[in-house]
Design a protein around this motif. Structure first.
Motif, PDB file in Angstrom:
ATOM      1  N   UNK A 214      13.295   2.851   2.935  1.00  0.00           N
ATOM      2  CA  UNK A 214      13.405   3.445   1.603  1.00  0.00           C
ATOM      3  C   UNK A 214      12.259   4.417   1.400  1.00  0.00           C
ATOM      4  N   UNK A 215      12.504   5.449   0.621  1.00  0.00           N
ATOM      5  CA  UNK A 215      11.429   6.332   0.192  1.00  0.00           C
ATOM      6  C   UNK A 215      11.726   6.846  -1.209  1.00  0.00           C
ATOM      7  N   UNK A 216      10.674   7.096  -1.957  1.00  0.00           N
ATOM      8  CA  UNK A 216      10.756   7.595  -3.329  1.00  0.00           C
ATOM      9  C   UNK A 216       9.725   8.705  -3.476  1.00  0.00           C
ATOM     10  N   UNK A 217      10.127   9.812  -4.093  1.00  0.00           N
ATOM     11  CA  UNK A 217       9.207  10.940  -4.263  1.00  0.00           C
ATOM     12  C   UNK A 217       9.345  11.516  -5.666  1.00  0.00           C
ATOM     13  N   UNK A 218       8.226  11.906  -6.224  1.00  0.00           N
ATOM     14  CA  UNK A 218       8.178  12.614  -7.498  1.00  0.00           C
ATOM     15  C   UNK A 218       7.889  14.083  -7.180  1.00  0.00           C
ATOM     16  N   UNK A 219       8.811  14.971  -7.547  1.00  0.00           N
ATOM     17  CA  UNK A 219       8.687  16.389  -7.246  1.00  0.00           C
ATOM     18  C   UNK A 219       8.382  17.182  -8.511  1.00  0.00           C
ATOM     19  N   UNK A 220       7.681  18.285  -8.356  1.00  0.00           N
ATOM     20  CA  UNK A 220       7.315  19.090  -9.518  1.00  0.00           C
ATOM     21  C   UNK A 220       7.287  20.569  -9.153  1.00  0.00           C
ATOM     22  N   UNK A 221       7.614  21.401 -10.134  1.00  0.00           N
ATOM     23  CA  UNK A 221       7.584  22.850  -9.975  1.00  0.00           C
ATOM     24  C   UNK A 221       7.538  23.480 -11.351  1.00  0.00           C
ATOM     25  N   UNK A 222       6.340  23.920 -11.761  1.00  0.00           N
ATOM     26  CA  UNK A 222       6.195  24.559 -13.078  1.00  0.00           C
ATOM     27  C   UNK A 222       5.823  26.035 -12.957  1.00  0.00           C
ATOM     28  N   UNK A 223       6.006  26.606 -11.756  1.00  0.00           N
ATOM     29  CA  UNK A 223       5.643  27.990 -11.543  1.00  0.00           C
ATOM     30  C   UNK A 223       4.223  28.170 -11.034  1.00  0.00           C
ATOM     31  N   UNK A 224       3.321  27.296 -11.471  1.00  0.00           N
ATOM     32  CA  UNK A 224       1.937  27.321 -10.987  1.00  0.00           C
ATOM     33  C   UNK A 224       1.734  26.307  -9.866  1.00  0.00           C
ATOM     34  N   UNK A 225       2.275  25.108 -10.051  1.00  0.00           N
ATOM     35  CA  UNK A 225       2.212  24.060  -9.033  1.00  0.00           C
ATOM     36  C   UNK A 225       3.624  23.763  -8.533  1.00  0.00           C
ATOM     37  N   UNK A 226       3.752  23.609  -7.216  1.00  0.00           N
ATOM     38  CA  UNK A 226       5.013  23.188  -6.618  1.00  0.00           C
ATOM     39  C   UNK A 226       4.702  22.226  -5.486  1.00  0.00           C
ATOM     40  N   UNK A 227       5.262  21.005  -5.579  1.00  0.00           N
ATOM     41  CA  UNK A 227       4.979  20.023  -4.540  1.00  0.00           C
ATOM     42  C   UNK A 227       5.642  18.702  -4.817  1.00  0.00           C
ATOM     43  N   UNK A 228       5.115  17.654  -4.193  1.00  0.00           N
ATOM     44  CA  UNK A 228       5.691  16.323  -4.349  1.00  0.00           C
ATOM     45  C   UNK A 228       4.675  15.273  -3.921  1.00  0.00           C
ATOM     46  N   UNK A 229       4.884  14.064  -4.423  1.00  0.00           N
ATOM     47  CA  UNK A 229       4.124  12.889  -4.008  1.00  0.00           C
ATOM     48  C   UNK A 229       5.141  11.791  -3.744  1.00  0.00           C
ATOM     49  N   UNK A 230       5.120  11.210  -2.551  1.00  0.00           N
ATOM     50  CA  UNK A 230       6.132  10.220  -2.200  1.00  0.00           C
ATOM     51  C   UNK A 230       5.575   9.075  -1.391  1.00  0.00           C
ATOM     52  N   UNK A 231       6.269   7.959  -1.424  1.00  0.00           N
ATOM     53  CA  UNK A 231       5.931   6.795  -0.611  1.00  0.00           C
ATOM     54  C   UNK A 231       7.162   6.414   0.202  1.00  0.00           C
ATOM     55  N   UNK A 232       6.943   5.744   1.343  1.00  0.00           N
ATOM     56  CA  UNK A 232       8.047   5.298   2.187  1.00  0.00           C
ATOM     57  C   UNK A 232       7.749   3.910   2.737  1.00  0.00           C
ATOM     58  N   UNK A 233       8.811   3.201   3.090  1.00  0.00           N
ATOM     59  CA  UNK A 233       8.688   1.848   3.630  1.00  0.00           C
ATOM     60  C   UNK A 233       9.844   1.601   4.596  1.00  0.00           C
ATOM     61  N   UNK A 234       9.554   1.036   5.762  1.00  0.00           N
ATOM     62  CA  UNK A 234      10.589   0.668   6.735  1.00  0.00           C
ATOM     63  C   UNK A 234      10.285  -0.718   7.293  1.00  0.00           C
ATOM     64  N   UNK A 235      11.306  -1.551   7.316  1.00  0.00           N
ATOM     65  CA  UNK A 235      11.172  -2.886   7.918  1.00  0.00           C
ATOM     66  C   UNK A 235      12.145  -2.975   9.091  1.00  0.00           C
ATOM     67  N   UNK A 236      11.592  -3.192  10.294  1.00  0.00           N
ATOM     68  CA  UNK A 236      12.392  -3.293  11.511  1.00  0.00           C
ATOM     69  C   UNK A 236      12.617  -4.755  11.860  1.00  0.00           C
ATOM     70  N   UNK A 237      13.877  -5.082  12.044  1.00  0.00           N
ATOM     71  CA  UNK A 237      14.218  -6.437  12.452  1.00  0.00           C
ATOM     72  C   UNK A 237      14.081  -6.616  13.961  1.00  0.00           C
ATOM     73  N   UNK A 238      14.237  -5.520  14.703  1.00  0.00           N
ATOM     74  CA  UNK A 238      14.146  -5.616  16.162  1.00  0.00           C
ATOM     75  C   UNK A 238      13.566  -4.308  16.698  1.00  0.00           C
ATOM     76  N   UNK A 239      12.322  -4.045  16.345  1.00  0.00           N
ATOM     77  CA  UNK A 239      11.651  -2.819  16.783  1.00  0.00           C
ATOM     78  C   UNK A 239      11.358  -2.937  18.275  1.00  0.00           C
ATOM     79  N   UNK A 240      11.878  -1.994  19.062  1.00  0.00           N
ATOM     80  CA  UNK A 240      11.713  -2.044  20.510  1.00  0.00           C
ATOM     81  C   UNK A 240      10.425  -1.319  20.868  1.00  0.00           C
ATOM     82  N   UNK A 241       9.401  -2.097  21.173  1.00  0.00           N
ATOM     83  CA  UNK A 241       8.100  -1.535  21.489  1.00  0.00           C
ATOM     84  C   UNK A 241       7.705  -1.818  22.921  1.00  0.00           C
ATOM     85  N   UNK A 242       6.778  -1.017  23.430  1.00  0.00           N
ATOM     86  CA  UNK A 242       6.217  -1.223  24.763  1.00  0.00           C
ATOM     87  C   UNK A 242       4.944  -2.036  24.576  1.00  0.00           C
TER      88      UNK A 242
END
Length: 683
Positions: free
Chosen positions: A472-500
């Motif tokens: 899941x990820x959620x982001x707050x975006x903004x654009x008022x002509x002077x500032x344009x950007x975003x702030x977001x967070x993300x999260x992932x849960x792997x049940x079977x992450x294949x790692x070395x």
């Protein structure tokens, strides 16, 4: 098979193009990869690089070109090879596309294998982070990087136009050129391009190895990264036929490179890739579908690993990929696309470091994307993909892989949903929720042998299950002509992450019994005891934050001023062992002050990376660093052609930089102080 080479000299690439006059072409805007419906409000976190912004970030490899983008790091294996890492995920979890279709290589198999692409030949790069890119398969679980080169022109061209570029300098004394020519009569369009790059051993601050790894009697070379020189050459020819309601076209491209492996002194990688592409789009159709789009590609790839002039290992990968997307008529409030995706690749490795068997991989998938403008402010989307993958190994008489004789089949289901809510004219909230399944790759299933480039004896597990993740990820975006950007967070849960995962055991790193493979025993060499690593499925968790802002500071008689700010932070943990996962980039902060006035433009960049101390027990820490960069450019016209002369400096304070995301961080630092000059023209 038809083959041809490009012998474009550095000056010819740009200057022969600049000597021609033409009528400029206005290109149509491209559609973001994750949404073929073309919505201006894309729920997925995405980044687009093109024009001057892409020019500022271009380096010799795709990983380094994207290294400063939010959430994107680099696997850095010297100037010859580097892949992008997105939110801590790399390898087969990042889908690298060329005009929407995969081009086969071996870059996900090993960090020393380059992506066969020169960023100088690319016009646009799209990065889609997270699971919203599921339309492109389970191995896009971390995201998609899609490059566009217009080798099959998708819109009419009238007259002749083109572009050229020369560069010289940098920490590896790069000499590069790239040229493009496009011509058409409004119906038929032709595209030609070529690029060439040569580079020397990389300049670095101090010694390559960390102090605790250096031998007092033989500390190694100082000031240069040994065996990091190389060359890259490539080019393409393509054409299309355009009519009022669509287009169709073909292209052929060739990539050829030779570069040193900085992990193995004296070892060179000689790489070739031939790629054939077809695309067609039919628009304004009657019936159940309003448009149909077909994309297909065939790739023949190989690279040879050469030591002391003798070929020790040859990797080959050839196959095809095809997809069709059909946009259906609106079903009530729903607009959508359905499609199918078919691919096959035949991978083989011959020689003493062939740590994986011959393998054929077939995949067939069906996918769906629907979009609903629920209210004037709320846009909803839903996607799904069902994919069947069949992995068929063949030992070919190699006793090491005799046990890898059974076919593995997987059915993977992926689902995603997204929403964008426009809070007011300035602020918007975007969110995504996805469930993704990924079939294990052939090397995760069947690897068994010494992999010298990574310093590990890698062992696969033919009994591995699918990798499964809820993200899941959620982001707050903004654009008022002077500032344009975003702030977001993300999260992932792997049940079977294949790692070395390191087993704690040591294995003899000598070569295998190669049975019937062509192999000269006179060239055998021992690798000694090396640590054993096993491909295992574990529970894992990834989470982090990404932020960016472009702040228009002023526009007055002194020029236009803007400030670009960005940052990202990722944490990843093996929940079974409680250990952090390896090769995760630390907190990174970027700032750039931009100025432009009339024909002049300039910028100053500061990048800070914190120390990375959250590492597994068997992995070293990396120190923090702060680097300074600057560039200046001047635009001018000659006749009907437009020119840009520029100077770019990087790491001007000559800091020792070791990327936490690089497996070679202890022996191969990033470039030291560098200055590069360039000249670009378009007409």
């Amino acid at each position: 098979m038809l083959r041809f080479s490009f012998t474009l000299s550095p000056l010819a690439a740009a200057l022969c193009l600049a000597s021609m006059s033409s009528q400029a072409l206005e290109l149509q805007p491209q559609v973001i990869t994750a949404n073929p419906l073309g919505s201006a409000q894309l729920a997925a976190p995405s980044t687009v690089l093109e024009g001057d912004e892409l020019l500022q970030q271009q380096h010799s490899s795709l990983g380094e070109t994207l290294n400063k983008q939010p959430g994107v790091a680099s696997t850095w294996f010297g100037p010859g090879a580097s892949r992008p890492v997105i939110r801590g995920l790399d390898g087969d979890r990042i889908r690298i596309l060329r005009n929407g279709v995969g081009a086969l290589d071996a870059s996900s198999l090993s960090y020393d294998h380059a992506v066969p692409l020169d960023p100088n030949s690319v016009e646009r790069i799209e990065i889609v982070r997270g699971p919203a890119a599921l339309l492109y398969g389970g191995n896009a679980i971390g995201g998609v990087v899609n490059t566009f080169d217009n080798r099959i022109p998708s819109s009419p061209i009238d007259g002749i136009h083109g572009a050229g570029e020369l560069r010289y300098g940098g920490a590896d004394t790069t000499r590069s050129s790239a040229g493009k020519l496009e011509a058409g009569d409004g119906t038929f369009a032709l595209h030609l391009d070529a690029n060439s790059r040569q580079f020397n051993d990389l300049r670095i601050p101090g010694y390559a190895k960390r102090s605790n790894l250096r031998d007092a009697d033989d500390p190694g070379r100082k000031g240069r990264l040994e065996n990091s020189d190389g060359r890259q050459d490539g080019g393409a020819i393509g054409g299309s036929y355009n009519w009022e309601h669509g287009y169709t076209g073909l292209s052929y491209s060739r990539y050829d490179s030779n570069y040193g492996s900085v992990a193995e002194p004296g070892v060179r990688l000689d790489m070739q890739q031939d790629h054939y592409a077809f695309t067609s789009e039919l628009r304004d159709l009657a019936g159940p579908f309003t448009s149909l789009k077909f994309d297909a590609g065939y790739t023949d790839y190989q690279h040879r690993e050469i030591e002391s002039g003798e070929v020790h290992t040859t990797f080959k990968n050839k196959g095809y990929e095809a997809r069709v997307e059909a946009r259906h008529q609106p079903l009530g409030p729903l607009e959508g696309v359905i499609g199918a995706h078919l691919s096959r690749n035949e991978f083989s490795a011959l020689g003493e470091e062939a740590f994986v068997p011959h393998t054929n991989t077939d995949s067939l998938a069906l996918f769906l994307l629907e979009q609903w403008q629920a209210t004037e402010r709320l846009n909803l989307s839903f996607g799904s993909r069902l994919e069947h993958t069949r992995v068929d190994p063949d030992a070919k008489g190699n006793a090491t892989f005799a046990a890898a004789d059974s076919t593995s089949s997987f059915n993977a289901l992926s689902l995603s949903s997204g929403a964008v809510y426009q809070l007011d004219p300035v602020w918007a909230l975007a969110g995504n929720l996805g469930y993704t399944e990924r079939a294990p790759t052939f090397y995760e299933l069947y690897a068994d042998g010494a992999h010298v480039a990574t310093g590990a004896y890698e062992v696969g597990d033919a009994g591995l299950n699918k990798e499964k993740a809820l993200s899941a990820d959620v982001a707050l975006r903004f654009d008022n002509g002077t500032h344009k950007g975003s702030v977001g967070v993300f999260y992932s849960h792997f049940r079977n992450y294949i790692g070395l995962i390191g087993s704690g055991n040591l294995r003899e790193g000598h070569e295998h019994d190669h049975g019937d493979d062509d192999h000269d025993d006179d060239h055998d060499h021992e690798h000694g005891e090396i640590p054993e690593y096993l491909y295992q499925g574990v529970r894992a968790r990834f989470y982090g934050i990404e932020a960016q802002d472009r702040w228009q500071l002023a526009d007055n008689q002194y020029g236009q001023f803007a400030l670009e700010l960005s940052g990202d932070y990722t944490r990843a943990k093996n929940l079974d062992s409680g250990q952090p996962l390896p090769r995760i980039a630390p907190l990174r902060l970027n700032s750039g002050l931009l100025w432009s006035k009339d024909r002049w433009q300039a910028r100053v960049d500061v990048q800070h990376a914190a120390a990375q101390r959250r590492t597994p027990e068997n992995e070293s820490h990396t120190a923090g660093y702060t680097t300074l960069g600057a560039s200046v450019g001047y635009r001018f016209d000659i006749g009907e052609s437009q020119w840009l002369a520029f100077v770019r400096g990087e790491n001007l304070t000559d800091q020792t930089v070791r990327y936490a995301s690089s497996i070679l961080r202890d022996v191969a630092p990033a470039p030291g102080r560098s200055v590069e000059v360039g000249l670009r023209t378009s007409f």
